[in-house]
Design a protein around this motif. Structure first.
Motif, PDB file in Angstrom:
ATOM      1  N   ALA A 404      69.401 -24.058  14.863  1.00 11.28           N
ATOM      2  CA  ALA A 404      70.344 -24.836  14.054  1.00 11.28           C
ATOM      3  C   ALA A 404      69.749 -25.120  12.683  1.00 11.28           C
ATOM      4  O   ALA A 404      68.928 -26.024  12.518  1.00 11.28           O
ATOM      5  CB  ALA A 404      70.685 -26.144  14.765  1.00 11.28           C
ATOM      6  N   TYR A 405      70.156 -24.334  11.686  1.00 12.31           N
ATOM      7  CA  TYR A 405      69.689 -24.539  10.319  1.00 12.31           C
ATOM      8  C   TYR A 405      70.604 -25.526   9.600  1.00 12.31           C
ATOM      9  O   TYR A 405      71.774 -25.691   9.955  1.00 12.31           O
ATOM     10  CB  TYR A 405      69.694 -23.209   9.556  1.00 12.31           C
ATOM     11  CG  TYR A 405      68.698 -22.193  10.053  1.00 12.31           C
ATOM     12  CD1 TYR A 405      67.377 -22.204   9.618  1.00 12.31           C
ATOM     13  CD2 TYR A 405      69.076 -21.213  10.973  1.00 12.31           C
ATOM     14  CE1 TYR A 405      66.455 -21.269  10.073  1.00 12.31           C
ATOM     15  CE2 TYR A 405      68.163 -20.272  11.440  1.00 12.31           C
ATOM     16  CZ  TYR A 405      66.859 -20.308  10.988  1.00 12.31           C
ATOM     17  OH  TYR A 405      65.951 -19.385  11.450  1.00 12.31           O
ATOM     18  N   ARG A 406      70.072 -26.176   8.588  1.00 12.42           N
ATOM     19  CA  ARG A 406      70.887 -27.078   7.773  1.00 12.42           C
ATOM     20  C   ARG A 406      71.931 -26.281   7.001  1.00 12.42           C
ATOM     21  O   ARG A 406      71.655 -25.177   6.540  1.00 12.42           O
ATOM     22  CB  ARG A 406      69.998 -27.865   6.807  1.00 12.42           C
ATOM     23  CG  ARG A 406      69.074 -28.810   7.544  1.00 12.42           C
ATOM     24  CD  ARG A 406      68.103 -29.483   6.596  1.00 12.42           C
ATOM     25  NE  ARG A 406      67.133 -30.272   7.358  1.00 12.42           N
ATOM     26  CZ  ARG A 406      66.014 -30.749   6.851  1.00 12.42           C
ATOM     27  NH1 ARG A 406      65.707 -30.510   5.588  1.00 12.42           N
ATOM     28  NH2 ARG A 406      65.181 -31.449   7.599  1.00 12.42           N
ATOM     29  N   LYS A 407      73.088 -26.868   6.837  1.00 19.51           N
ATOM     30  CA  LYS A 407      74.200 -26.141   6.227  1.00 19.51           C
ATOM     31  C   LYS A 407      74.156 -26.172   4.703  1.00 19.51           C
ATOM     32  O   LYS A 407      74.214 -25.147   4.051  1.00 19.51           O
ATOM     33  CB  LYS A 407      75.531 -26.721   6.723  1.00 19.51           C
ATOM     34  CG  LYS A 407      75.702 -26.672   8.230  1.00 19.51           C
ATOM     35  CD  LYS A 407      75.655 -25.249   8.760  1.00 19.51           C
ATOM     36  CE  LYS A 407      75.880 -25.220  10.278  1.00 19.51           C
ATOM     37  NZ  LYS A 407      75.738 -23.860  10.829  1.00 19.51           N
ATOM     38  N   THR A 408      74.085 -27.371   4.137  1.00 27.14           N
ATOM     39  CA  THR A 408      74.064 -27.512   2.677  1.00 27.14           C
ATOM     40  C   THR A 408      73.062 -28.599   2.316  1.00 27.14           C
ATOM     41  O   THR A 408      73.396 -29.773   2.259  1.00 27.14           O
ATOM     42  CB  THR A 408      75.458 -27.901   2.122  1.00 27.14           C
ATOM     43  OG1 THR A 408      75.959 -29.015   2.870  1.00 27.14           O
ATOM     44  CG2 THR A 408      76.429 -26.744   2.230  1.00 27.14           C
ATOM     45  N   SER A 409      71.838 -28.187   2.078  1.00 28.94           N
ATOM     46  CA  SER A 409      70.784 -29.148   1.782  1.00 28.94           C
ATOM     47  C   SER A 409      69.921 -28.621   0.645  1.00 28.94           C
ATOM     48  O   SER A 409      69.583 -27.440   0.628  1.00 28.94           O
ATOM     49  CB  SER A 409      69.922 -29.388   3.023  1.00 28.94           C
ATOM     50  OG  SER A 409      68.861 -30.266   2.736  1.00 28.94           O
TER      51      SER A 409
END
Length: 421
Positions: A404-409
């Motif tokens: 699960a990678y960060r979406k918009t960071s």
């Protein structure tokens, strides 16, 4: 008349953002999806659209609402030009959100959002604390922290979350050591660091989050004033005393926290993914001490966890890469885009652990280059070899596509990293 109209619309836009900020509305919800493209990735790689923009228009107009004029810079040469032109751009946060309602405990402060002469004075005070001579005192403690985390994982049932068990504790405990504060603050440090970056990433942060962080740091500064330790804050107080205020010290401490915790933790976790999906690189780092420097520099370039530099605000009409940028325009430098530019060498879209070190922009460039770059390198150079040597058979415990990678960071990362040791 057209220019006057655009300036009025831009001013109204800033006022609107200012009001929304005070109400706790996420900045990211105000942005069109296209404006978030520089923050999006496909696993470890920036989306293909970013590379396509760099190849055709390395300086391109970024469409923002409310009349705000903004530009996205993706080319390496153009990025260095903007980052190196401190006299022509401002980093002052109030350029974006205005000054109404901005108080001492809601202004991010620190070096990243300061302009000369304040930036010059504060950085001059802070720089001696980040020389290799001063930082070298941390080496034994960094190694102890790493070994303590490895021992704890080794005592487990053979499963671990590298993010929680390794990547986060190493920089958080190192920062406690650096600042000279109690290790009991570790949990709060981790939480406040993540919350601060959520201001930009749209995960529920607001001015209240900044206020909490700065108040927390202010209390640490107060304690250091009463009984200075040998850490960074204590040394600044002992050596400079009244030259620096408590508010400035809290801002600097907050900058060290947010600049050195989340970023290094993300690097450690994402770098571990690189190692786990490339066995030849895993063995290279495990067996060859001489390989670690190039490996770390290539990781910094390839991953570029700080995806976009602090926004710059044009102080005058200026031309960048043949494009005219007007006074007051916002300029976003895509560090992840610039570090994939072929001007740095061949095959920059791929990772090569043996590549000779390049002049990457992972730590920025110019006046606002990350002051903690050498500390981050120290942690990374020690942590990766220790990890693969302690657990030579380590494997991902999930399929790579299930991470699960960060979406918009602004700071890219992974939420968890389950492994079989």
């Amino acid at each position: 008349m057209t220019d006057l109209r655009s300036r009025i619309v831009g001013w109204l836009g800033r006022k609107y953002i200012e009001r929304k900020q005070r109400k706790g509305v996420d900045l990211v919800t105000l942005l069109p999806d296209a404006a978030l493209m520089p923050l999006r990735r496909t696993e470890l790689d920036p989306v293909a659209e970013l590379g396509a923009k760099r190849a055709t228009t390395p300086v391109t107009r970024l469409k923002l609402p409310f009349g705000l004029r903004a530009w996205l810079v993706t080319g390496y040469d153009e990025s260095k030009e903007v980052l190196g032109a401190a006299g022509k751009f401002s980093n002052d946060y109030t350029n974006l959100v205005g000054t109404a309602g901005m108080s001492e405990d809601t202004n991010p402060g620190g070096l990243g959002f300061a302009d000369p002469p304040d930036h010059t004075r504060l950085r001059k005070l802070l720089t001696p604390e980040f020389t290799m001579r001063r930082l070298s005192r941390l080496t034994p403690r960094i190694n102890e922290i790493i070994n303590e985390q490895l021992d704890a994982m080794a005592a487990s049932d053979g499963q671990a979350d590298l993010m929680q068990s390794y990547a986060l504790p190493i920089p958080s405990l190192t920062i406690c050591e650096l600042l000279g504060v109690s290790y009991e603050d570790r949990a709060d440090f981790q939480r406040l660091s993540t919350v601060r970056f959520d201001l930009f990433a749209g995960a529920g942060a607001s001015f209240g989050a900044i206020s909490e962080s700065l108040k927390y740091m202010g209390e640490i500064v107060r304690k250091q004033r009463e009984a200075p330790t040998d850490g960074l804050l204590g040394m600044l107080i002992k050596e400079h005393g009244d030259e620096i205020s408590d508010i400035e010290l809290a801002g600097l401490a907050d900058g060290v926290l947010t600049g050195g915790l989340e970023t290094t933790a993300s690097m450690l976790a994402l770098g571990a993914i690189v190692l786990l999906r490339d066995r030849s690189t895993f063995e290279l780092v495990r067996e060859n001490d001489d390989a670690i420097n190039n490996f770390v520099e290539e990781l910094l370039r390839y991953l570029t966890v700080v995806q976009v530099a602090f926004p710059r605000f044009a102080k005058e009409d200026i031309e960048v890469g043949g494009v005219s940028i007007a006074k007051g325009d916002i300029v976003f430098v895509s560090l992840s885009g610039a570090n994939r530019d072929e001007k740095l060498g061949e095959s920059m879209e791929s990772f090569d652990g043996t590549r000779e070190s390049s002049s990457h922009l992972a730590f920025g460039w110019g006046l606002h280059r990350c002051i903690g770059a050498e500390l981050a390198r120290m942690e990374l150079r020690a942590a990766y070899p220790a990890l693969v040597r302690r657990f030579p058979d380590m494997r991902l415990a999930v399929a790579p596509e299930d991470l699960a990678y960060r979406k918009t960071s602004v700071v890219y990362g992974v939420e968890s990293l389950p492994v079989t040791l």
